[in-house]
Scaffold this motif. Structure first.
Motif, PDB file in Angstrom:
ATOM      1  N   GLY A  62      15.888  51.515 103.754  1.00 52.11           N
ATOM      2  CA  GLY A  62      15.785  50.096 103.469  1.00 52.11           C
ATOM      3  C   GLY A  62      16.608  49.686 102.255  1.00 52.11           C
ATOM      4  O   GLY A  62      17.368  50.470 101.683  1.00 52.11           O
ATOM      5  N   THR A  63      16.432  48.453 101.853  1.00 48.57           N
ATOM      6  CA  THR A  63      17.217  47.840 100.791  1.00 48.57           C
ATOM      7  C   THR A  63      16.601  48.095  99.415  1.00 48.57           C
ATOM      8  O   THR A  63      15.388  48.074  99.257  1.00 48.57           O
ATOM      9  N   LEU A  64      17.474  48.318  98.443  1.00 53.66           N
ATOM     10  CA  LEU A  64      17.099  48.393  97.032  1.00 53.66           C
ATOM     11  C   LEU A  64      17.676  47.182  96.315  1.00 53.66           C
ATOM     12  O   LEU A  64      18.862  46.878  96.471  1.00 53.66           O
ATOM     13  N   VAL A  65      16.846  46.480  95.560  1.00 59.18           N
ATOM     14  CA  VAL A  65      17.295  45.382  94.706  1.00 59.18           C
ATOM     15  C   VAL A  65      17.023  45.776  93.257  1.00 59.18           C
ATOM     16  O   VAL A  65      15.886  46.110  92.909  1.00 59.18           O
ATOM     17  N   VAL A  66      18.049  45.762  92.419  1.00 55.61           N
ATOM     18  CA  VAL A  66      17.900  46.072  90.997  1.00 55.61           C
ATOM     19  C   VAL A  66      18.139  44.809  90.180  1.00 55.61           C
ATOM     20  O   VAL A  66      19.139  44.110  90.392  1.00 55.61           O
ATOM     21  N   GLU A  67      17.214  44.509  89.285  1.00 56.19           N
ATOM     22  CA  GLU A  67      17.364  43.404  88.337  1.00 56.19           C
ATOM     23  C   GLU A  67      17.428  43.962  86.921  1.00 56.19           C
ATOM     24  O   GLU A  67      16.654  44.869  86.577  1.00 56.19           O
ATOM     25  N   ILE A  68      18.329  43.416  86.119  1.00 56.53           N
ATOM     26  CA  ILE A  68      18.398  43.770  84.701  1.00 56.53           C
ATOM     27  C   ILE A  68      18.337  42.469  83.903  1.00 56.53           C
ATOM     28  O   ILE A  68      19.191  41.597  84.057  1.00 56.53           O
ATOM     29  N   GLU A  69      17.303  42.352  83.058  1.00 54.93           N
ATOM     30  CA  GLU A  69      17.087  41.124  82.291  1.00 54.93           C
ATOM     31  C   GLU A  69      17.416  41.357  80.826  1.00 54.93           C
ATOM     32  O   GLU A  69      16.975  42.339  80.218  1.00 54.93           O
ATOM     33  N   ALA A  70      18.185  40.445  80.250  1.00 57.65           N
ATOM     34  CA  ALA A  70      18.504  40.494  78.829  1.00 57.65           C
ATOM     35  C   ALA A  70      17.426  39.777  78.016  1.00 57.65           C
ATOM     36  O   ALA A  70      16.589  39.045  78.561  1.00 57.65           O
ATOM     37  N   GLU A  71      17.461  39.988  76.718  1.00 61.98           N
ATOM     38  CA  GLU A  71      16.454  39.394  75.825  1.00 61.98           C
ATOM     39  C   GLU A  71      16.446  37.873  75.872  1.00 61.98           C
ATOM     40  O   GLU A  71      15.421  37.243  75.589  1.00 61.98           O
ATOM     41  N   ASN A  72      17.584  37.276  76.224  1.00 63.58           N
ATOM     42  CA  ASN A  72      17.645  35.814  76.277  1.00 63.58           C
ATOM     43  C   ASN A  72      17.234  35.261  77.642  1.00 63.58           C
ATOM     44  O   ASN A  72      17.368  34.065  77.897  1.00 63.58           O
ATOM     45  N   GLY A  73      16.754  36.124  78.529  1.00 66.50           N
ATOM     46  CA  GLY A  73      16.268  35.673  79.829  1.00 66.50           C
ATOM     47  C   GLY A  73      17.295  35.677  80.942  1.00 66.50           C
ATOM     48  O   GLY A  73      16.946  35.450  82.111  1.00 66.50           O
ATOM     49  N   VAL A  74      18.564  35.938  80.639  1.00 68.12           N
ATOM     50  CA  VAL A  74      19.596  36.022  81.680  1.00 68.12           C
ATOM     51  C   VAL A  74      19.365  37.288  82.504  1.00 68.12           C
ATOM     52  O   VAL A  74      19.093  38.360  81.960  1.00 68.12           O
ATOM     53  N   VAL A  75      19.465  37.156  83.821  1.00 66.71           N
ATOM     54  CA  VAL A  75      19.193  38.272  84.725  1.00 66.71           C
ATOM     55  C   VAL A  75      20.413  38.562  85.585  1.00 66.71           C
ATOM     56  O   VAL A  75      20.969  37.660  86.232  1.00 66.71           O
ATOM     57  N   GLY A  76      20.833  39.820  85.596  1.00 68.51           N
ATOM     58  CA  GLY A  76      21.830  40.287  86.547  1.00 68.51           C
ATOM     59  C   GLY A  76      21.134  41.083  87.631  1.00 68.51           C
ATOM     60  O   GLY A  76      20.073  41.662  87.397  1.00 68.51           O
ATOM     61  N   PHE A  77      21.718  41.104  88.827  1.00 66.91           N
ATOM     62  CA  PHE A  77      21.071  41.832  89.920  1.00 66.91           C
ATOM     63  C   PHE A  77      22.129  42.382  90.865  1.00 66.91           C
ATOM     64  O   PHE A  77      23.299  41.990  90.837  1.00 66.91           O
ATOM     65  N   ALA A  78      21.692  43.312  91.702  1.00 64.11           N
ATOM     66  CA  ALA A  78      22.550  43.830  92.766  1.00 64.11           C
ATOM     67  C   ALA A  78      21.676  44.362  93.886  1.00 64.11           C
ATOM     68  O   ALA A  78      20.504  44.688  93.676  1.00 64.11           O
ATOM     69  N   VAL A  79      22.261  44.454  95.079  1.00 67.73           N
ATOM     70  CA  VAL A  79      21.559  45.048  96.218  1.00 67.73           C
ATOM     71  C   VAL A  79      22.384  46.204  96.763  1.00 67.73           C
ATOM     72  O   VAL A  79      23.614  46.171  96.768  1.00 67.73           O
ATOM     73  N   THR A  80      21.692  47.250  97.191  1.00 69.04           N
ATOM     74  CA  THR A  80      22.312  48.372  97.891  1.00 69.04           C
ATOM     75  C   THR A  80      21.236  49.016  98.742  1.00 69.04           C
ATOM     76  O   THR A  80      20.173  48.432  98.964  1.00 69.04           O
ATOM     77  N   THR A  81      21.496  50.213  99.252  1.00 69.24           N
ATOM     78  CA  THR A  81      20.485  50.920 100.021  1.00 69.24           C
ATOM     79  C   THR A  81      19.767  51.933  99.134  1.00 69.24           C
ATOM     80  O   THR A  81      20.209  52.232  98.030  1.00 69.24           O
ATOM     81  N   GLY A  82      18.669  52.456  99.631  1.00 68.92           N
ATOM     82  CA  GLY A  82      17.905  53.453  98.877  1.00 68.92           C
ATOM     83  C   GLY A  82      16.419  53.229  98.934  1.00 68.92           C
ATOM     84  O   GLY A  82      15.634  54.160  98.792  1.00 68.92           O
ATOM     85  N   GLY A  83      16.014  51.970  99.095  1.00 70.32           N
ATOM     86  CA  GLY A  83      14.614  51.646  99.294  1.00 70.32           C
ATOM     87  C   GLY A  83      13.678  52.201  98.237  1.00 70.32           C
ATOM     88  O   GLY A  83      14.027  52.298  97.047  1.00 70.32           O
TER      89      GLY A  83
END
Length: 397
Positions: A62-83
């Motif tokens: 299935g799908t893996l979604v990764v979110e990375i949030e900075a201290e100021n609330g900005v969020v980067g994300f990406a999707v790949t496989t791995g579940g």
């Protein structure tokens, strides 16, 4: 010195598929989809696993979604496989190398993620997880700097991308403006001479439908042995096949070396979709295994590793045409001279229309029009995460 806000949180989600298919695990489709219809695989020697790739579990992660949030609330994300297994690795192991850190330290973070997991990783699932984190980090960095990823990679070397299409209907791909069509090979060695004849008959039918100037390629998905692949290459060459892709196991570097040596003059040998890291691609390049390498940026180590892989290929005079992966490869391809065109996966069930590859997980995902696309210049990778889909965080900390 960077004055960016530090990374506060890393989160890993999985997507609960409702059975309708779609998303980063694009093999997880419903019945009747071309991507799961009697395609040659290494498991096709077992008749019970020949008709459907789902039957042997191609869609279990299935799908893996990764979110990375900075201290100021900005969020980067990406999707790949791995579940879920990859989510565990991200939350329990990899997150420690990001939280509290400067997001511009992409090289150091990648190095620590890779070498800390080397004793149980190196390829496959672990590098998928690292790739997802790395892509999310580049997305965050672009959002913090208010720059698209392609600008951070050196800027575009062309105004727009040109695409070939992967799918079961190259004739439809031609009508839609693509420069070529890559077909799944439907019959492997276990189906004998009759299967070989069927493969060639399908190629001939598509050549007649598409004309002589349209590229046609075979995607063999690791299904063949050296003898079969060599025979197929020579017979298909008579019908103008441009390349034969991933014919052998990704571990069989020696087989690829022999296939490239024995292939007809003018026939390209391509592989690398299931290879990982600079070290795996160094083997392919130094042993002269192929004419084109095809890393998937969501599986090979992310953008940080793709930079190194691309540079090695460029020094060897080898083209790098990344495997699918939508915006995550588009931002890279547009910045590299040795990536003159890109792949588009036809995710419509009949491979007869252009639809977003990672739908419904990405909002704003661009698609080619008449076989071409201008990469969006929004910050990061230029897409947003669809918050209406069923995201589940199995290892919340």
């Amino acid at each position: 010195m960077s004055r960016l806000p530090k990374i506060k949180h890393v989160r890993a989600f999985v997507v609960k598929n409702d059975g309708s298919g779609g998303g980063a695990d694009y093999h997880d489709q419903g019945d009747g989809h071309w991507i799961d219809d009697h395609i040659a695989t290494p498991m096709a020697k077992y008749p019970e696993y020949r008709q459907s790739r789902r039957s042997f579990g191609i869609n279990v992660l299935g799908t893996l979604v990764v979110e990375i949030e900075a201290e100021n609330g900005v969020v980067g994300f990406a999707v790949t496989t791995g579940g879920e297994p990859a989510a565990y690795i991200v939350e329990k192991h990899l997150a420690r190398f990001l939280e509290g850190r400067d997001p511009s330290e992409v090289e150091k973070i990648w190095d620590q993620m890779y070498f800390s997991t080397q004793y149980y990783g190196r390829k496959g699932l672990v590098v998928n997880a690292i790739s997802g984190v790395d892509l999310a980090l580049w997305d965050l960095l672009g959002r913090l700097r208010q720059e698209p990823v392609f600008a951070m990679l050196g800027g575009p070397v062309r105004d727009e991308l040109t695409f070939y299409a992967t799918g079961a209907r190259p004739d439809k791909a031609k009508e839609l403006g693509f420069i070529g069509g890559k077909m799944p090979l439907h019959h492997g060695p276990a189906e004998g001479e009759e299967g070989l004849r069927k493969n060639l008959a399908e190629l001939e039918a598509m050549r007649n439908a598409c004309g002589d100037d349209f590229w046609l390629m075979f995607d063999c998905w690791m299904a063949l042995d050296l003898n079969y692949a060599t025979r197929l290459a020579h017979e298909a060459h008579k019908l103008g096949l441009k390349w034969i892709e991933e014919a052998l196991s990704p571990d069989d570097y020696w087989g690829y070396q022999a296939l490239k040596k024995n292939a007809p003059k003018g026939m390209l040998v391509t592989t690398g979709e299931h290879e990982a890291t600079r070290w795996g691609f160094r083997m392919l390049l130094e042993m002269e295994c192929c004419d084109i390498i095809q890393p998937d940026v969501g599986w090979c180590g992310g953008v940080t590793e793709l930079i190194k892989i691309s540079a090695m290929a460029d020094a060897k005079g080898v083209l790098m045409i990344p495997h699918g992966s939508s915006v995550y490869s588009y931002h890279f391809v547009v910045t590299r001279h040795n990536s003159p065109f890109a792949e588009f996966l036809m995710m419509a069930p009949g491979a007869d229309e252009v639809v977003p590859m990672f739908h419904p997980q990405l909002i704003g995902e661009p698609v080619p029009v008449n076989g071409k696309l201008k990469v969006p210049d929004a910050p990061g990778f230029g897409v947003e995460l669809n918050r209406d889909i069923a995201l589940h965080r199995p290892y919340a900390r």
